[in-house]
Design a protein around this motif. Structure first.
Motif, PDB file in Angstrom:
ATOM      1  N   LYS A 145       0.526  -1.464  -0.349  1.00 48.15           N
ATOM      2  CA  LYS A 145       0.375   0.193  -0.046  1.00 48.15           C
ATOM      3  C   LYS A 145       0.714   1.094   0.178  1.00 48.15           C
ATOM      4  N   GLY A 146       2.181   1.734   0.490  1.00 43.58           N
ATOM      5  CA  GLY A 146       3.277   2.447   1.065  1.00 43.58           C
ATOM      6  C   GLY A 146       3.515   2.268  -0.933  1.00 43.58           C
ATOM      7  N   LEU A 147       3.761   2.036  -1.753  1.00 46.94           N
ATOM      8  CA  LEU A 147       4.433   1.599  -2.752  1.00 46.94           C
ATOM      9  C   LEU A 147       3.619   2.679  -3.619  1.00 46.94           C
ATOM     10  N   PRO A 148       4.432   3.607  -5.038  1.00 45.82           N
ATOM     11  CA  PRO A 148       3.660   3.982  -5.827  1.00 45.82           C
ATOM     12  C   PRO A 148       2.500   3.847  -6.847  1.00 45.82           C
ATOM     13  N   GLU A 149       1.920   4.289  -7.054  1.00 47.60           N
ATOM     14  CA  GLU A 149       0.883   3.800  -8.373  1.00 47.60           C
ATOM     15  C   GLU A 149       1.883   3.686  -9.281  1.00 47.60           C
ATOM     16  N   SER A 150       1.987   2.559 -10.037  1.00 49.14           N
ATOM     17  CA  SER A 150       3.052   2.457 -11.599  1.00 49.14           C
ATOM     18  C   SER A 150       4.462   2.375 -10.919  1.00 49.14           C
ATOM     19  N   SER A 151       4.495   2.186 -10.433  1.00 44.20           N
ATOM     20  CA  SER A 151       6.409   1.883  -9.760  1.00 44.20           C
ATOM     21  C   SER A 151       7.384   0.562  -9.727  1.00 44.20           C
ATOM     22  N   VAL A 152       6.601  -0.739 -10.508  1.00 44.24           N
ATOM     23  CA  VAL A 152       7.126  -1.239  -9.893  1.00 44.24           C
ATOM     24  C   VAL A 152       7.439  -2.216 -11.162  1.00 44.24           C
ATOM     25  N   HIS A 153       8.047  -2.319 -11.824  1.00 46.07           N
ATOM     26  CA  HIS A 153       8.598  -3.093 -13.538  1.00 46.07           C
ATOM     27  C   HIS A 153       7.926  -4.648 -13.343  1.00 46.07           C
ATOM     28  N   TYR A 154       8.375  -4.880 -12.290  1.00 45.02           N
ATOM     29  CA  TYR A 154       8.529  -7.090 -12.315  1.00 45.02           C
ATOM     30  C   TYR A 154       7.983  -7.357 -10.775  1.00 45.02           C
ATOM     31  N   THR A 155       7.449  -8.281 -10.920  1.00 49.17           N
ATOM     32  CA  THR A 155       6.622  -9.074  -9.587  1.00 49.17           C
ATOM     33  C   THR A 155       6.894 -10.608  -9.619  1.00 49.17           C
ATOM     34  N   ILE A 156       7.515 -10.894  -9.249  1.00 55.64           N
ATOM     35  CA  ILE A 156       7.851 -12.419  -8.769  1.00 55.64           C
ATOM     36  C   ILE A 156       7.684 -13.425  -7.581  1.00 55.64           C
ATOM     37  N   PHE A 157       6.735 -14.105  -6.904  1.00 53.08           N
ATOM     38  CA  PHE A 157       6.105 -14.398  -5.575  1.00 53.08           C
ATOM     39  C   PHE A 157       5.283 -15.670  -5.985  1.00 53.08           C
ATOM     40  N   ASP A 216       4.605 -28.484 -10.245  1.00 50.59           N
ATOM     41  CA  ASP A 216       4.535 -26.542 -10.245  1.00 50.59           C
ATOM     42  C   ASP A 216       4.091 -26.304 -11.648  1.00 50.59           C
ATOM     43  N   TYR A 217       3.913 -24.822 -11.163  1.00 51.21           N
ATOM     44  CA  TYR A 217       3.732 -23.812 -11.903  1.00 51.21           C
ATOM     45  C   TYR A 217       4.192 -22.460 -11.947  1.00 51.21           C
ATOM     46  N   LEU A 218       4.234 -21.749 -13.035  1.00 55.17           N
ATOM     47  CA  LEU A 218       4.871 -20.246 -12.689  1.00 55.17           C
ATOM     48  C   LEU A 218       3.723 -19.405 -13.777  1.00 55.17           C
ATOM     49  N   VAL A 219       2.646 -19.299 -13.509  1.00 55.27           N
ATOM     50  CA  VAL A 219       1.959 -18.329 -14.186  1.00 55.27           C
ATOM     51  C   VAL A 219       2.241 -16.641 -14.190  1.00 55.27           C
ATOM     52  N   THR A 220       1.612 -16.183 -15.017  1.00 53.57           N
ATOM     53  CA  THR A 220       2.033 -14.835 -15.341  1.00 53.57           C
ATOM     54  C   THR A 220       1.191 -13.935 -16.233  1.00 53.57           C
ATOM     55  N   MET A 221       0.618 -12.594 -15.365  1.00 60.81           N
ATOM     56  CA  MET A 221      -0.335 -11.620 -15.754  1.00 60.81           C
ATOM     57  C   MET A 221      -0.466 -10.917 -15.915  1.00 60.81           C
ATOM     58  N   ARG A 223       2.925  -4.208 -17.946  1.00 66.92           N
ATOM     59  CA  ARG A 223       4.217  -4.990 -17.238  1.00 66.92           C
ATOM     60  C   ARG A 223       3.830  -6.825 -16.686  1.00 66.92           C
ATOM     61  N   LEU A 224       4.886  -7.087 -16.383  1.00 70.33           N
ATOM     62  CA  LEU A 224       4.295  -8.427 -15.644  1.00 70.33           C
ATOM     63  C   LEU A 224       4.618  -9.314 -14.086  1.00 70.33           C
ATOM     64  N   LEU A 225       3.612  -9.662 -13.734  1.00 68.28           N
ATOM     65  CA  LEU A 225       3.585 -10.275 -12.313  1.00 68.28           C
ATOM     66  C   LEU A 225       3.240 -12.051 -12.562  1.00 68.28           C
ATOM     67  N   ILE A 253      -4.617  -9.432 -16.815  1.00 74.52           N
ATOM     68  CA  ILE A 253      -5.178 -10.270 -17.765  1.00 74.52           C
ATOM     69  C   ILE A 253      -4.075 -11.505 -17.729  1.00 74.52           C
ATOM     70  N   TYR A 254      -5.134 -12.444 -17.989  1.00 79.02           N
ATOM     71  CA  TYR A 254      -3.771 -14.241 -17.662  1.00 79.02           C
ATOM     72  C   TYR A 254      -3.178 -13.768 -18.443  1.00 79.02           C
ATOM     73  N   HIS A 255      -1.954 -14.165 -18.462  1.00 85.77           N
ATOM     74  CA  HIS A 255      -1.149 -13.677 -19.573  1.00 85.77           C
ATOM     75  C   HIS A 255       0.077 -15.041 -20.366  1.00 85.77           C
ATOM     76  N   SER A 256       0.328 -15.819 -19.547  1.00 87.52           N
ATOM     77  CA  SER A 256       0.785 -16.988 -19.736  1.00 87.52           C
ATOM     78  C   SER A 256       0.932 -18.219 -18.616  1.00 87.52           C
ATOM     79  N   GLU A 257       1.349 -19.291 -18.529  1.00 79.98           N
ATOM     80  CA  GLU A 257       1.939 -20.087 -17.141  1.00 79.98           C
ATOM     81  C   GLU A 257       3.010 -20.882 -18.118  1.00 79.98           C
ATOM     82  N   VAL A 258       3.720 -21.371 -17.584  1.00 80.86           N
ATOM     83  CA  VAL A 258       4.566 -22.677 -17.966  1.00 80.86           C
ATOM     84  C   VAL A 258       4.327 -23.961 -16.694  1.00 80.86           C
TER      85      VAL A 258
END
Length: 289
Positions: free
Chosen positions: A24-36, A160-165, A81-83, A119-124
């Motif tokens: 919540k404390g992070l600025p809007e549209s500040s992150v290029h990529y998220t992975i977790f 396992d899956y790596l799902v990307t949005m 950008r993606l997550l 948007i559901y982008h991809s998965e492996v």
């Protein structure tokens, strides 16, 4: 719980606290990529905190809790950008669920993200050794003797899956590759819908994160997976976020690959281990165990 900002240098910021508060404390549209890797509701207990999503009583409670984060992750991500989230479907047990089977946790997560505007982008699909899984879990469906008893209860291992949005909108900072930096033969491996060549044992050291007062389930994400995703979907200098930092695998890879990193972790022992692992990036012989 207050969020404690631990800035290691100009390229790394770590937060010990609740990921919902921190994001919540992070600025809007500040992150290029998220992975977790998200916590698995009611399957594993990572800590005894009420804020730990793994402590939810059921899937409905987890979904309600997790939804707060999913919406804010959309807000802080740059357009286009993606997550990526790493997950597996969850085996059910008769004592807890009333039946033996598999719950579509992957699908539930995808629907939560779509409902929030992603948007559901991809998965492996990431191959896992069923023998290793059988030895670790003693799952009835993976036991060879079950074939002789009643093979209708036998099943395959759980991948396992790596799902990307993707956040809607046009990407203002394209991620472009050259043939030299991303040869065709490498792309053909990455583009495969199944990654069967991930080294499952190539993970960061977790020894220092172990505690005695709660269930010590530590499952660091394989470095191969993080490296492939970060290489494909981020630029040098990009800000990479992990709201469930754990022992710091995403941050370690981000530093190794010249990205900036923001990580959040609720559990103190995990946070301390993450800080040590991320600071040790570049000294691989000290990390693996």
């Amino acid at each position: 719980m207050d969020v404690i900002d631990q800035v290691l240098n100009d390229d790394v910021a770590l937060y010990h606290g609740d990921c919902i508060d921190a994001v919540k404390g992070l600025p809007e549209s500040s992150v290029h990529y998220t992975i977790f890797s998200p916590p698995f509701a009611s399957l594993y207990v990572y800590s005894n905190s009420d804020r730990d999503m793994g402590n939810c009583a059921d899937q409905g409670e987890f979904a309600e809790h997790f939804a707060f984060l999913v919406g804010d992750l959309l807000r802080v991500t740059k357009p286009g950008r993606l997550l990526s989230f790493h997950c597996m479907n969850i085996p059910t047990v008769k004592a807890r669920d009333g039946y033996i089977g598999i719950r579509d946790f992957r699908g539930e997560l995808i629907r939560m993200f779509i409902d929030a505007g992603w948007i559901y982008h991809s998965e492996v699909c990431i191959w896992k050794d069923p023998v290793t899984a059988m030895q670790r879990t003693k799952a009835l469906g993976l036991l060879h003797k079950q074939l002789k008893k009643d093979s209708c209860m036998s099943r395959q291992g759980i991948a396992d899956y790596l799902v990307t949005m993707r956040k809607p909108g046009d990407n203002p900072e394209r991620v472009s590759h050259t043939n030299d930096s991303f040869p065709v033969e490498v792309w053909q491996r990455y583009a495969s819908p199944v990654w069967a060549d991930i080294n499952a044992t190539r993970t960061l050291s977790k020894i220092g994160a172990r505690e005695d007062k709660d269930e010590r389930h530590i499952c660091p994400l394989q470095l191969d997976v993080i490296e492939r995703a970060m290489r494909m979907w981020s630029n040098m200098g990009d800000i990479v976020l992990s709201p469930f930092m754990g022992i710091g695998s995403e941050g370690y890879v981000a530093r190794e690959m010249g990205r900036r990193f923001v990580g959040v972790e609720l559990k103190r022992s995990y946070f301390d281990q993450a800080r040590a692992n991320i600071l040790a990036a570049g000294r691989q012989q000290e990390l693996f165990a």
